[in-house]
Design a protein around this motif. Structure first.
Motif, PDB file in Angstrom:
ATOM      1  N   LYS A   1      -3.080 -21.097  -0.449  1.00 29.99           N
ATOM      2  CA  LYS A   1      -3.212 -21.597   0.910  1.00 29.99           C
ATOM      3  C   LYS A   1      -4.085 -20.618   1.697  1.00 29.99           C
ATOM      4  O   LYS A   1      -3.917 -19.408   1.581  1.00 29.99           O
ATOM      5  CB  LYS A   1      -1.836 -21.672   1.589  1.00 29.99           C
TER       6      LYS A   1
ATOM      7  N   VAL B   1      -4.512 -19.221   5.116  1.00 29.50           N
ATOM      8  CA  VAL B   1      -3.836 -19.177   6.408  1.00 29.50           C
ATOM      9  C   VAL B   1      -4.750 -18.455   7.385  1.00 29.50           C
ATOM     10  O   VAL B   1      -5.177 -17.327   7.132  1.00 29.50           O
ATOM     11  CB  VAL B   1      -2.491 -18.425   6.304  1.00 29.50           C
TER      12      VAL B   1
ATOM     13  N   LEU C   1       3.448 -16.615   3.436  1.00 26.77           N
ATOM     14  CA  LEU C   1       3.438 -17.981   3.959  1.00 26.77           C
ATOM     15  C   LEU C   1       4.467 -18.165   5.068  1.00 26.77           C
ATOM     16  O   LEU C   1       4.160 -18.660   6.145  1.00 26.77           O
ATOM     17  CB  LEU C   1       3.747 -18.976   2.843  1.00 26.77           C
TER      18      LEU C   1
ATOM     19  N   ASN D   1       3.891 -16.645   8.414  1.00 30.44           N
ATOM     20  CA  ASN D   1       2.770 -17.189   9.155  1.00 30.44           C
ATOM     21  C   ASN D   1       2.966 -18.633   9.583  1.00 30.44           C
ATOM     22  O   ASN D   1       2.075 -19.238  10.145  1.00 30.44           O
ATOM     23  CB  ASN D   1       1.498 -17.100   8.306  1.00 30.44           C
ATOM     24  N   LEU D   2       4.123 -19.202   9.256  1.00 32.02           N
ATOM     25  CA  LEU D   2       4.338 -20.614   9.592  1.00 32.02           C
ATOM     26  C   LEU D   2       5.086 -20.730  10.914  1.00 32.02           C
ATOM     27  O   LEU D   2       6.291 -20.572  10.949  1.00 32.02           O
ATOM     28  CB  LEU D   2       5.164 -21.287   8.492  1.00 32.02           C
TER      29      LEU D   2
END
Lengths: 570, 713
Positions: A44, A46, A63, A66-67
């Motif tokens: 991914k 980001v 991940l 950072n979501l």
């Protein structure tokens, strides 16, 4: 003028899980997580959308942090995953995917949350007690007399992060380095308690991965010109060290609030400098050889010290302070008043070192458990991923020292465990049913939901449209080409199971993971010789996976049990 | 904050497409002949002339995620090696198309990743055979032969595929090879090769010559030489070069070594030859590099006396001084520090000339308010005046007076400052016959510190007798005629001291817009030589290495693998997956796609260097060579043979009687290989990416047509 505004009423939603939007977003989240899982997981990118650095990753820690999710249900999920990751560093994706699968599967059964929660708890305890028991067929005890198991464990972790962009040779080199770095943090002689040291990761971006290396002691980075100034270093038996965490820059930033008035002709700067120089005189008279400061040292003080053959190093940063104080055996000095002689420490040797294009001063301690891992990778994004991977691997090794066993990886533990649970609830349902007052059907539905959730985690390892299977003897995980002819000679089509322990040439029977099959007893008690010989196993951290299993089930229970979401709209 | 997430490879892989389109912009920078580009800013009508990848990327809008990654990769290559960025950019484009091709053919992503990555690894191992060791190039440096002495060259930009010339010397070399008593056959780096073709009997050589002059080959070579692309390049000049033949004219000859038991065919023990090979057509820049190296070498020999420390080319002690507006011919290299000062210093310099002066070196700014890094000024301190006496002097004046006092006390006439200098102070110093120069490079400061014994200080208050350096000479630098230099309204001075390890390269260009390019090109050459000397070996260049990669991959792709070939399944990280067992199925496809990338590289290279009128023509030419290489059984020996044949002119009868020789072309090794790896890494990283997660983007920030394809969490 103040203005009052009427408060908005809070918003209350019932049965949040039934909402279409929640289901859709959960599905998106699950999609992101499952597609990232495993060694062939997709990456991914980001980024913020406004330029700036792009993080390419497939790791849960990068991940999840950072979501920025909005819905409270997703927040519960990501927060508990992040908690797990911050404690164990590994198995984050496993936990999150399992949790999503459980929620999805249970919703499909239509059972009441209370029943499901109870049954899930029972199934979970079946799992944990099996994994911890002697009879467990997917657990290997770590043999510390040979590095093989630990090396496999590290290699499995490194392999599962494709964004590190390592070739096979690089991966093997790095796995060995990580293990060596870890071994350097184990003290040679311990009395009663083992206190592990730590490995400091020193960035060396842009260099070849194979140039990475491990050194005992601490590396302090400095510019070539700075290093030239302190060379040559006079040889000595031991170097007496003073470590400052206070700034020696000669400023007076904490003058407090309000205004200070000084008479014309008085120079505060000179006064502070004079104080610094008297500190310098004390350091010289105490025969200190090396002064290290976390912050800045005033150039005049530096000049004074170097005139008296004292090496002064400043701006080492807060991250190095703890290792420095450990290595030298000092307490960092926090004031520029007088120093008690007890606060000095020592190191065995100092030498200049050059790696790539960077210059370092290498502090070699007498006996310490601190080492420096010089980590190289070609580009920034891959380096960041590699750093996280190394941290994970080092942490997992620490966990493994505490609980000296590992689980079979590559999906085999999941399928094996599912087979075991299915068999257990089918053949001995009484123990669960008598406690809870549930019906046999409820137990069956719940078990199916639980086990297929586990199996789909294993199935998430496949990203290229292959077929996933399980064998009916060990309950291990296998994968095959999807376009295989209908009547096939399975042993020829398959090669090895997910963890690499068994090969397809044994007399085995396979079944598709999605299809229904009769419960069978997976072979328990892993024979020792079976694991001793295999040198290329895929392994998982026992502690992290066990905790992941628990966190996943409990979070799923919590989310399934939610009946209202009340939002304060003010 | 809302997170948006976009799936980027539904049907076509968007990331790979972006990569190829970005990379397409740098296509003309590949190879020695770089076409310049004008980049024009539509809004403010500014334009900039660029001719290198790194400057191109500086001017492109790379805010997309893939663009960022590309920029990061190119910057990393540039920061580490200062060279190889064009190769990197081109291969990113070629291989992203290759990866996309594989996706179209239905190859699973994991298989593409492992086969491509191991395929390149295998290439890297293979090209070891084309390494040329460098031996003691500084041993012959005292001889009169210098780079500038070699005025005449037939410059071959792409020797492997280009017009050769005949000297007949090469044949002698072959004879000598035959005389070699050693029976073992070695390739260049001493690794045994399968085919002993390099060492043939004389008769065989003759026979071989005849067979090679078959009509097909001739036709091809004629094809290659008769068509030229539109532009007439300055590099295609033909010069006479007779007196400086590196193969025979050396006193302690190369050939003699060959006559002895050394089986190595190629080696490089001559600095000029090495520099020629590494110049890649840019002789003007390489000539400057050559002079700089010689100056450093001389300086080092004088400093060391009889000590036999091996000489190390120290690139950090080379400094460039750019003089725009001065004709190109005035570019030169001088020992010491040459810099430009304002015309108001003229009288001062006259007075300082011809006498040793004392110097101090200031690390920070030389202004009253400057404080060292990390010093926080308190803002809440007021100074109270006790009486109403009017201050005679401002604090600036007080400080300036103090500085002057220090300079007078220590009898210092020259101050070199790394940062800025107070204007007022400069003027006062001019009046008291003291020269202050600001914005001096830190390595220049370091060089002066070493040579003069000065110690760098941050504040003027720190100055004591130990900090002052001696024996510095300041003078006008008059290598450029004064009428030329007056036109650009500055004066150039040189500051030096005995034994200073600092060389200034003065770069001039009449066109200001080209200054940057000139400087970049100088550094490219300098770094190429630096890396070559550091590694002590180079590749045979001019496309030979890439050609070997191409033919090696094609051969690999042709080899059938038994189904349970573990060497092959080891290529996958995850050996237990079904992908491992079906690797054999996809392997040839992926390897061929990767090889196509090399093919595109070579044909673009040939097209850019004007060897061929079209890329198609270049492509056919390469095909022919590939066939020959495959037929020969060992591509690496084929290349080695061709290389020497090219030099001896078998390939091109039209100019075969000219007594001149194409010098070898060399490439640096690690930066080149790293550029390949970086390029492939980037492509594979993007290939494996399936979605883009954008943090901090609200629904409102996306237009309705943009929201398509986005999912929100």
């Amino acid at each position: 003028m103040s203005r009052l505004e009427a408060k908005k009423p809070s918003l209350c939603k019932s049965e949040p899980l039934t909402s279409e939007r929640v289901r859709a977003t959960l599905c998106v989240l699950k999609g992101i997580l499952t597609s990232s899982y495993g060694p062939s997981g997709r990456l991914k990118q980001v980024h913020s959308g406004f330029g700036g650095c792009v993080c390419t990753t497939s790791q849960s820690s990068a991940l999840l942090s950072n979501l920025p999710v909005t819905h409270p249900i997703l927040k519960i999920l990501t927060t508990s995953m992040q908690n797990h990751v911050s404690c164990f560093r590994d198995c984050g994706l496993f936990t999150a995917i399992l949790c999503c699968n459980l929620i999805e599967n249970v919703q499909r059964t239509g059972l009441t949350p209370t029943t499901v929660t109870k049954l899930n708890q029972h199934l979970l305890s079946l799992c944990t007690s099996y994994l911890k028991s002697e009879s467990c067929g997917c657990r290997i005890l770590v043999d510390f007399s040979s590095p093989q198991t630990l090396l496999c464990l590290v290699r499995s972790i490194v392999t599962s992060k494709p964004a590190c962009m390592l070739t096979r040779e690089e991966r093997d080199h790095l796995s060995a380095l990580i293990l060596r770095a870890f071994l350097l943090t184990i003290p040679e002689n311990t009395k009663d308690r083992l206190i592990l040291g730590n490995s400091i990761i020193v960035p060396l971006k842009g260099q070849r991965v194979l140039d990475s290396s491990v050194l005992p002691g601490i590396l302090i980075e400095m510019s070539e010109i700075q290093l030239m100034k302190i060379l040559p270093i006079k040889k000595s038996e031991a170097f007496k060290v003073a470590l400052f965490c206070a700034s020696l820059s000669g400023d007076f930033s904490d003058t407090g609030e309000g205004t200070m008035v000084v008479t014309y002709g008085v120079s505060l700067e000179n006064a502070v400098l004079e104080q610094l120089l008297s500190l310098g005189r004390q350091l010289v008279s105490d025969h200190v050889d090396l002064v290290v400061c976390q912050k800045v040292i005033h150039p005049s003080l530096k000049q004074f010290l170097s005139m008296h053959r004292v090496i002064a190093i400043d701006r080492v940063g807060v991250a190095l302070m703890e290792p420095l104080s450990k290595v030298t055996g000092t307490q960092p000095i926090g004031s520029i008043g007088s120093i008690s002689p007890s606060s000095y420490g020592s190191v065995k040797d100092l030498c200049p070192a050059k790696f790539g294009f960077k210059h370092f001063l290498h502090l070699i301690p007498y006996e310490a458990t601190i080492c420096s891992l010089l980590l190289c990778n070609r580009n920034d994004t891959a380096w960041d991923e590699l750093k996280l991977t190394c941290q994970t691997a080092l942490h997992v090794l620490q966990l493994t020292i505490k609980e000296p066993c590992v689980l079979l990886g590559g999906g085999c533990t999941e399928t094996h465990l599912a087979a075991y649970i299915r068999h257990k609830t089918c053949n001995e349902p009484e123990s669960i049913l008598k406690d809870d007052g549930c019906t046999q059907t409820e137990l069956q539905l719940s078990t199916e939901a639980f086990c297929s959730a586990l199996e789909s985690v294993a199935g998430s390892l496949e990203h290229d449209g292959g077929e996933v299977l399980t064998d009916m003897k060990y309950g291990h995980f296998w994968s095959a080409h999807a376009e295989a002819p209908s009547i096939v000679n399975w042993p020829d089509l398959l090669s090895r199971c997910g963890c690499g322990l068994y090969n397809s040439q044994e007399e085995l029977h396979w079944s598709f993971l999605k299809s229904t099959r009769h419960p069978f007893v997976p072979q328990t008690y892993l024979p020792h010789e079976a694991t001793g010989s295999a040198d290329n196993l895929t392994l998982d951290c026992f502690t992290a996976k066990l905790s992941g299993l628990q966190v996943a089930v409990e979070t799923a229970n919590l989310i399934l049990d939610l009946s209202y979401v009340i939002e304060d709209k003010n | 904050m809302v997170m948006a997430c976009r799936v980027i490879n539904k049907r076509r892989h968007m990331g790979l497409q972006q990569l190829s389109s970005f990379a397409g912009t740098g296509r003309t920078f590949l190879g020695p002949v770089k076409s310049s580009k004008f980049i024009i800013d539509e809004e403010c009508h500014e334009s900039v002339l660029i001719s290198s990848t790194i400057r191109l990327l500086e001017s492109l809008d790379l805010t997309s995620a893939v663009g960022q990654l590309l920029n990061e990769a190119v910057q990393a290559q540039n920061n580490t090696y200062k060279t190889g960025t064009s190769t990197l950019l081109f291969l990113v484009g070629a291989w992203s198309s290759a990866a996309e091709e594989c996706l179209h053919l239905g190859v699973p992503i994991s298989v593409i990743v492992s086969v491509m990555s191991e395929g390149l690894n295998s290439c890297i191992k293979e090209v070891v055979s084309l390494q040329v060791p460098i031996y003691n190039v500084f041993d012959h440096l005292d001889s009169t032969k210098t780079f500038s002495g070699l005025e005449t060259f037939n410059i071959s930009l792409c020797p492997f595929l280009q017009i050769p010339s005949d000297t007949g010397l090469q044949k002698e070399r072959d004879l000598n090879d035959v005389a070699s008593p050693s029976l073992t056959t070695y390739s260049l780096s001493g690794i045994p090769v399968k085919s002993p073709k390099l060492f043939r009997r004389q008769t065989e050589v003759e026979a071989d010559k005849n067979t090679l002059q078959n009509p097909q080959t001739l036709k091809n070579s004629l094809l290659a030489s008769s068509h030229y692309r539109k532009s007439i390049l300055i590099h295609s000049r033909h010069f006479n070069r007779t007196a400086n033949n590196q193969w025979i004219n050396k006193p302690d000859g190369f050939l003699e070594q060959h006559g002895a038991a050394t089986p190595n065919t190629y080696r490089c023990n001559d600095l000029v030859e090495l520099e020629m090979g590494l110049s890649h057509g840019d002789h003007n820049s390489m000539k400057l590099v050559d002079e700089a190296v010689r100056l450093q070498y001389q300086n080092a020999s004088i400093q060391q006396g009889n000590c036999t420390m091996p000489f190390r080319f120290d690139i950090s002690r080379i400094f460039t001084c750019c003089l725009p507006g001065v004709p190109e011919t005035f570019s030169c290299v001088c020992p010491g520090f040459i810099t430009v000062v304002s015309i108001s210093n003229t009288t001062l310099i006259k007075e300082l000339e011809n006498q040793p002066v004392r110097v101090i070196l200031i690390e920070g700014d030389l202004t009253e308010n400057y404080r060292h890094l990390g010093f926080n000024k308190a803002t809440n301190i007021n100074t109270l005046l006790e009486s109403m006496k009017i201050q005679q002097n401002s604090s600036e004046e007080v400080w300036t007076n103090y500085v002057l006092q220090v300079l007078i006390k220590f009898n210092v006439n020259l101050v070199l400052v790394q940062g800025n200098v107070s204007e007022h102070l400069i003027e006062r110093c001019i009046h008291s016959k003291r020269l202050v120069i600001g914005s001096v490079n830190s390595t220049v400061m370091q060089a002066f510190a070493e040579a003069s014994g000065a110690v760098q200080v941050t504040y003027i208050t720190q100055v004591n007798e130990n900090c002052v350096g001696n024996g510095i000479y300041v003078a006008f630098w008059r290598s450029i005629p004064s009428d030329v230099i007056d036109r650009i309204n500055v004066i150039t001075i040189v500051i030096k001291t005995e034994g200073i390890n600092l060389v200034t390269v003065v770069l001039t260009s009449p066109v200001t817009a080209q200054m940057q390019t000139k400087e970049d090109r100088f550094w490219t050459c300098a770094y190429r030589l630096y890396h070559a000397l550091r590694e002590q070996k180079v590749f045979l260049g001019g496309g030979a290495v890439e050609f070997l990669c191409l033919s090696h991959l094609q051969i690999l792709a042709g080899q059938s693998l038994s189904k349970r070939n573990h060497v092959c399944s080891g290529w996958l990280h995850n050996t237990s997956s079904w992908l491992a067992s079906s690797l054999a199925l996809y392997r040839p496809t992926v390897l061929n796609c990767l090889a196509n990338g090399w093919h595109r590289y070579l044909s673009t290279l040939m097209y850019n260097t004007a060897c061929c009128s079209s890329e198609f023509e270049a492509s056919t030419f390469i095909q022919q060579h590939l066939q020959n290489a495959r037929d020969s059984g060992s591509p690496s020996s084929y290349i080695l043979n061709e290389y020497s044949k090219l030099n001896s002119g078998i390939f091109n009868p039209s100019i075969s009687n000219k007594l001149e020789q194409i010098p070898s072309i060399y490439d640096i090794i690690i930066p080149k290989i790293e550029a390949w790896r970086r390029a492939l890494d980037l492509v594979l990283l993007v290939l494996q990416t399936d979605s883009e997660i954008i943090t901090g983007l609200g629904h409102t920030q996306l237009n309705s047509h943009e929201t398509e394809g986005f999912l929100f969490l």
